[in-house]
Scaffold this motif. Sequence first.
Motif, short mmCIF file in Angstrom:
data_model
loop_
_atom_site.label_atom_id
_atom_site.label_comp_id
_atom_site.label_asym_id
_atom_site.label_seq_id
_atom_site.Cartn_x
_atom_site.Cartn_y
_atom_site.Cartn_z
N GLN A 56 0.81 -1.22 0.00
CA GLN A 56 0.00 0.00 0.00
C GLN A 56 0.84 1.26 0.00
OE1 GLN A 56 -3.21 0.72 2.60
NE2 GLN A 56 -4.31 -1.17 2.14
N THR A 57 1.86 1.29 0.85
CA THR A 57 2.66 2.50 1.02
C THR A 57 3.98 2.46 0.26
OG1 THR A 57 3.74 1.65 3.02
CG2 THR A 57 1.64 2.83 3.30
N GLY A 58 4.42 1.28 -0.14
CA GLY A 58 5.70 1.16 -0.82
C GLY A 58 6.89 1.29 0.11
N ARG A 59 6.68 1.21 1.42
CA ARG A 59 7.76 1.35 2.40
C ARG A 59 8.16 -0.03 2.93
NH1 ARG A 59 6.53 6.19 6.56
NH2 ARG A 59 8.73 5.75 6.97
N ASP A 60 9.44 -0.17 3.26
CA ASP A 60 9.93 -1.42 3.81
C ASP A 60 9.55 -1.53 5.28
OD1 ASP A 60 11.08 -2.14 1.42
OD2 ASP A 60 13.03 -1.24 1.91
N PHE A 61 9.34 -2.76 5.74
CA PHE A 61 9.11 -3.01 7.16
C PHE A 61 9.79 -4.32 7.53
CE2 PHE A 61 5.59 -5.09 5.02
CZ PHE A 61 5.41 -6.28 5.72
N LEU A 62 9.98 -4.51 8.83
CA LEU A 62 10.72 -5.65 9.35
C LEU A 62 9.76 -6.73 9.85
CD1 LEU A 62 13.48 -3.68 11.29
CD2 LEU A 62 13.71 -4.83 9.07
N CYS A 63 10.18 -7.96 9.69
CA CYS A 63 9.35 -9.12 10.06
C CYS A 63 9.92 -9.78 11.31
CB CYS A 63 9.31 -10.13 8.92
SG CYS A 63 8.70 -9.48 7.36
N CYS A 64 9.03 -10.15 12.21
CA CYS A 64 9.41 -10.88 13.40
C CYS A 64 8.21 -11.72 13.83
CB CYS A 64 9.86 -9.95 14.53
SG CYS A 64 8.53 -8.93 15.20
N ASP A 65 8.36 -12.42 14.94
CA ASP A 65 7.28 -13.29 15.39
C ASP A 65 6.10 -12.49 15.93
OD1 ASP A 65 6.55 -16.13 15.82
OD2 ASP A 65 6.39 -15.52 17.90
N TYR A 66 6.31 -11.20 16.26
CA TYR A 66 5.26 -10.40 16.88
C TYR A 66 4.31 -9.76 15.86
CZ TYR A 66 8.25 -10.97 20.93
OH TYR A 66 9.00 -11.51 21.94
N ASN A 67 4.66 -9.76 14.59
CA ASN A 67 3.73 -9.27 13.58
C ASN A 67 3.41 -10.36 12.55
OD1 ASN A 67 6.35 -9.14 12.34
ND2 ASN A 67 5.55 -7.72 10.82
N ARG A 68 3.62 -11.61 12.96
CA ARG A 68 3.40 -12.74 12.06
C ARG A 68 2.07 -13.43 12.37
NH1 ARG A 68 4.73 -18.37 12.10
NH2 ARG A 68 5.52 -18.10 14.22
N ASP A 69 1.39 -13.81 11.32
CA ASP A 69 0.19 -14.63 11.42
C ASP A 69 0.29 -15.70 10.33
OD1 ASP A 69 -2.31 -15.83 11.48
OD2 ASP A 69 -3.38 -13.97 11.88
N GLY A 70 0.77 -16.88 10.71
CA GLY A 70 1.04 -17.92 9.72
C GLY A 70 2.21 -17.52 8.85
N ASP A 71 1.97 -17.42 7.56
CA ASP A 71 3.00 -17.01 6.61
C ASP A 71 2.81 -15.57 6.15
OD1 ASP A 71 4.23 -19.52 6.65
OD2 ASP A 71 2.88 -20.32 5.12
N SER A 72 2.07 -14.77 6.93
CA SER A 72 1.84 -13.37 6.60
C SER A 72 2.38 -12.48 7.71
CB SER A 72 0.33 -13.11 6.41
OG SER A 72 -0.19 -13.88 5.35
N TRP A 73 2.73 -11.25 7.35
CA TRP A 73 3.28 -10.30 8.31
C TRP A 73 2.53 -8.97 8.19
CZ3 TRP A 73 6.11 -14.03 6.01
CH2 TRP A 73 6.91 -14.81 6.83
N ARG A 74 2.22 -8.39 9.34
CA ARG A 74 1.47 -7.14 9.36
C ARG A 74 2.41 -5.96 9.16
NH1 ARG A 74 -0.24 -3.41 13.37
NH2 ARG A 74 0.81 -4.61 14.99
N SER A 75 2.04 -5.07 8.25
CA SER A 75 2.82 -3.87 8.01
C SER A 75 2.46 -2.81 9.03
CB SER A 75 2.55 -3.34 6.60
OG SER A 75 3.06 -2.03 6.45
N PRO A 76 3.45 -2.17 9.67
CA PRO A 76 3.12 -1.10 10.63
C PRO A 76 2.63 0.16 9.94
CG PRO A 76 5.49 -1.21 10.31
CD PRO A 76 4.91 -2.36 9.53
N TRP A 77 2.84 0.28 8.64
CA TRP A 77 2.45 1.49 7.92
C TRP A 77 0.98 1.44 7.49
CZ3 TRP A 77 6.32 4.00 9.50
CH2 TRP A 77 7.61 3.48 9.46
N SER A 78 0.52 0.27 7.04
CA SER A 78 -0.87 0.14 6.58
C SER A 78 -1.76 -0.62 7.54
CB SER A 78 -0.89 -0.57 5.22
OG SER A 78 -0.43 -1.91 5.34
N ASN A 79 -1.16 -1.32 8.52
CA ASN A 79 -1.90 -2.15 9.49
C ASN A 79 -2.59 -3.33 8.80
OD1 ASN A 79 -2.56 -2.71 12.19
ND2 ASN A 79 -4.58 -1.79 11.98
#
Length: 277
Positions: A56-79
């Motif tokens: 959505q925003t075109g910005r990079d974000f970091l992946c960890c176990d705290y924003n992971r749901d299965g094989d997907s990761w939540r972006s802090p920019w778009s939620n």
Amino acid sequence: MTASVDPFDSALDLLRRLNPRDTAANIERLCALAPTLQEDLLESVDVPLATRRCRQTGRDFLCCDYNRDGDSWRSPWSNEFEPPVEDGEGVVPSERVRRMEVRANEAFDVYRELYFEGGVSSVYFWDVDDGFAGCVLLKKSVPTATAAGGMKSSGSWDSIHVFEAADRARTAHYKLTSTVILNLGGQADALGNMDLSGNMVRQVEQDMPITDDDASHVVNVGKMVEDMELKMRNLLQEVYFGKAKDVVGDLRSIAPLSETSRDRATHREMIESMGGR
């Protein structure tokens, strides 16, 4: 009769004995050998952070176990999750916690630019029973570069700060656990390969004042993370790098061998002359 061996403890013991630079790859191999240990290993072992791009925003974000749901990761920019989760819904923070998360990402994006002059930062908050919790992620990688003399060097810094905030009357109790993962490497035809890798973990608890505005939580967490990063950086520089320098100095002298032998001979003559008096 021998006691039974816990496979999880054996896996952790094995990871401690292997090169820290290869922790992520070694975890994948262990998960392939023992799939039942995957969740416990991913939650317990810190690895260098992976980077993804928010669509959505075109910005990079970091992946960890705290924003992971299965094989997907939540972006802090778009939620939103990248890629979207199968059931169409993922675990996201409440409206109040999400507002603090947005402020924290804006604040640490400035912190990252000032202190790291590049890299990627991500902050994730989530709800807990007596308050909220979160993690602050920072990553800076230096691509392989060739210096004078043909020396090729590379490095990366990953810091993971996980905290819990318990609301109290006019104050909040914060518990912060910080991990720094450092990888440095060098390669030259004349000297060979050099690999300096490892991680450091530190904890701190502190009570700090808060106001009616939730922004004070962001300020308090920011101060704690900044202080902890400064302490850990100084400790790495003074203790770990200092020790590595001493070891290298004992293995290889900078001065020519003839000069070193001449100094030793002069020192021996002085000792002998003093003993003869």
